[in-house]
Design a protein around this motif. Structure first.
Motif, PDB file in Angstrom:
ATOM      1  N   LYS A   1       0.612  -1.247  -0.467  1.00  0.00           N
ATOM      2  CA  LYS A   1       0.162   0.215   0.353  1.00  0.00           C
ATOM      3  C   LYS A   1       0.525   1.418   0.308  1.00  0.00           C
ATOM      4  O   LYS A   1       0.289   2.029  -1.238  1.00  0.00           O
TER       5      LYS A   1
ATOM      6  N   SER B   1      -3.722  -4.146  -2.988  1.00  0.00           N
ATOM      7  CA  SER B   1      -2.388  -3.533  -2.257  1.00  0.00           C
ATOM      8  C   SER B   1      -2.000  -4.615  -1.777  1.00  0.00           C
ATOM      9  O   SER B   1      -3.289  -6.157  -2.057  1.00  0.00           O
TER      10      SER B   1
ATOM     11  N   ALA C   1       3.077   4.753 -10.040  1.00  0.00           N
ATOM     12  CA  ALA C   1       2.460   3.636  -9.020  1.00  0.00           C
ATOM     13  C   ALA C   1       0.260   3.975  -9.452  1.00  0.00           C
ATOM     14  O   ALA C   1      -0.637   3.460 -10.201  1.00  0.00           O
ATOM     15  N   ARG C   2       0.492   5.422  -9.724  1.00  0.00           N
ATOM     16  CA  ARG C   2      -0.800   6.804 -10.082  1.00  0.00           C
ATOM     17  C   ARG C   2      -0.899   5.896 -11.254  1.00  0.00           C
ATOM     18  O   ARG C   2      -2.178   6.453 -11.261  1.00  0.00           O
TER      19      ARG C   2
ATOM     20  N   TYR D   1       4.087   1.555  -1.026  1.00  0.00           N
ATOM     21  CA  TYR D   1       4.268   1.995  -2.886  1.00  0.00           C
ATOM     22  C   TYR D   1       3.121   2.570  -3.426  1.00  0.00           C
ATOM     23  O   TYR D   1       3.608   3.100  -3.824  1.00  0.00           O
ATOM     24  N   LEU D   2       2.148   1.860  -3.407  1.00  0.00           N
ATOM     25  CA  LEU D   2       0.987   2.563  -4.427  1.00  0.00           C
ATOM     26  C   LEU D   2       0.461   3.963  -4.000  1.00  0.00           C
ATOM     27  O   LEU D   2       0.771   4.593  -4.651  1.00  0.00           O
ATOM     28  N   ASN D   3       0.987   4.885  -2.638  1.00  0.00           N
ATOM     29  CA  ASN D   3       0.184   5.436  -2.362  1.00  0.00           C
ATOM     30  C   ASN D   3       1.426   6.845  -2.331  1.00  0.00           C
ATOM     31  O   ASN D   3       1.209   7.838  -2.320  1.00  0.00           O
TER      32      ASN D   3
ATOM     33  N   SER E   1      -5.418  -1.118  -9.126  1.00  0.00           N
ATOM     34  CA  SER E   1      -4.057  -1.567  -7.870  1.00  0.00           C
ATOM     35  C   SER E   1      -5.355  -2.279  -7.265  1.00  0.00           C
ATOM     36  O   SER E   1      -6.620  -1.985  -6.150  1.00  0.00           O
TER      37      SER E   1
END
Length: 191
Positions: A121, A138, A130-131, A123-125, A136
């Motif tokens: 998560k 997590s 990634a955005r 990493y995604l944020n 996505s």
């Protein structure tokens, strides 16, 4: 039961996800639940079958970590999945997934495609690249999926995912520490 692994690599995670995509419809639905468009199409509740699950699919436009092609209501629907534990996202990586998806449509490999990134998560944020992925999932969502099961295989998979999250946290901390060290070293040279 305690599970100890010496390390977990992205390839280990790819194979875990592939096995679940190939054999567990509830797991596949976790991906459908990550996108409003997919829920609006009813894919989260639709009956489907798995046509193909492939690893490391290479084209002239790059590589998809995982490609799963499903049959849903007479349509071939592809899930193009990028998996990240701690590797830095490559510039334009999400765009290259789109190019591969469009090529798959043009070649008749599938009728629709959806692009996902699966990663911790944080990493995604925190990762700008990634955005750029439309959908996505997590690692923490996947962990929750396995922790809600009561079988020994799920316990093992949950342990693997926890370790992958820890690897990301450690690698991220190491990168930050290295950057701080470089900053202070550079600063000390100006004194």
């Amino acid at each position: 039961m305690k599970i100890q692994l010496d390390s977990v690599y992205e390839r280990d995670m790819d194979f875990l996800f592939m096995r679940k995509l190939a054999h567990d419809k509830d797991f596949v639905r976790q991906f459908f639940l990550s996108g409003r468009e997919l829920i609006e199409k009813g894919y989260d509740k639709a009956d489907f079958s798995i046509i193909n699950v492939a690893h490391s699919v290479m084209t002239e436009d790059g590589e998809s970590d995982i490609e799963a092609v499903l049959s849903i209501e007479g349509k071939k629907v592809a899930l193009l999945i990028e998996d990240k534990i701690d590797a830095i996202a490559q510039p334009e990586q999400a765009s290259r997934y789109r190019e591969r998806g469009n090529k798959g449509l043009a070649d008749g490999d599938y009728d629709e495609y959806y692009i996902f990134i699966v990663a911790p998560k944080i990493y995604l944020n925190t990762n700008d690249e990634a955005r750029n992925y439309p959908y996505s999932v997590s690692y923490e969502e996947v962990l929750n999926y396995f922790e809600n099961k009561n079988d020994s295989r799920s316990v093992f998979k949950a342990s693997q995912i926890k370790q992958a999250i820890c690897i990301f946290m450690f690698t991220s901390l190491a990168r930050q520490t290295s950057q701080i060290y470089i900053f202070f070293f550079s600063f000390s040279q100006t004194l």
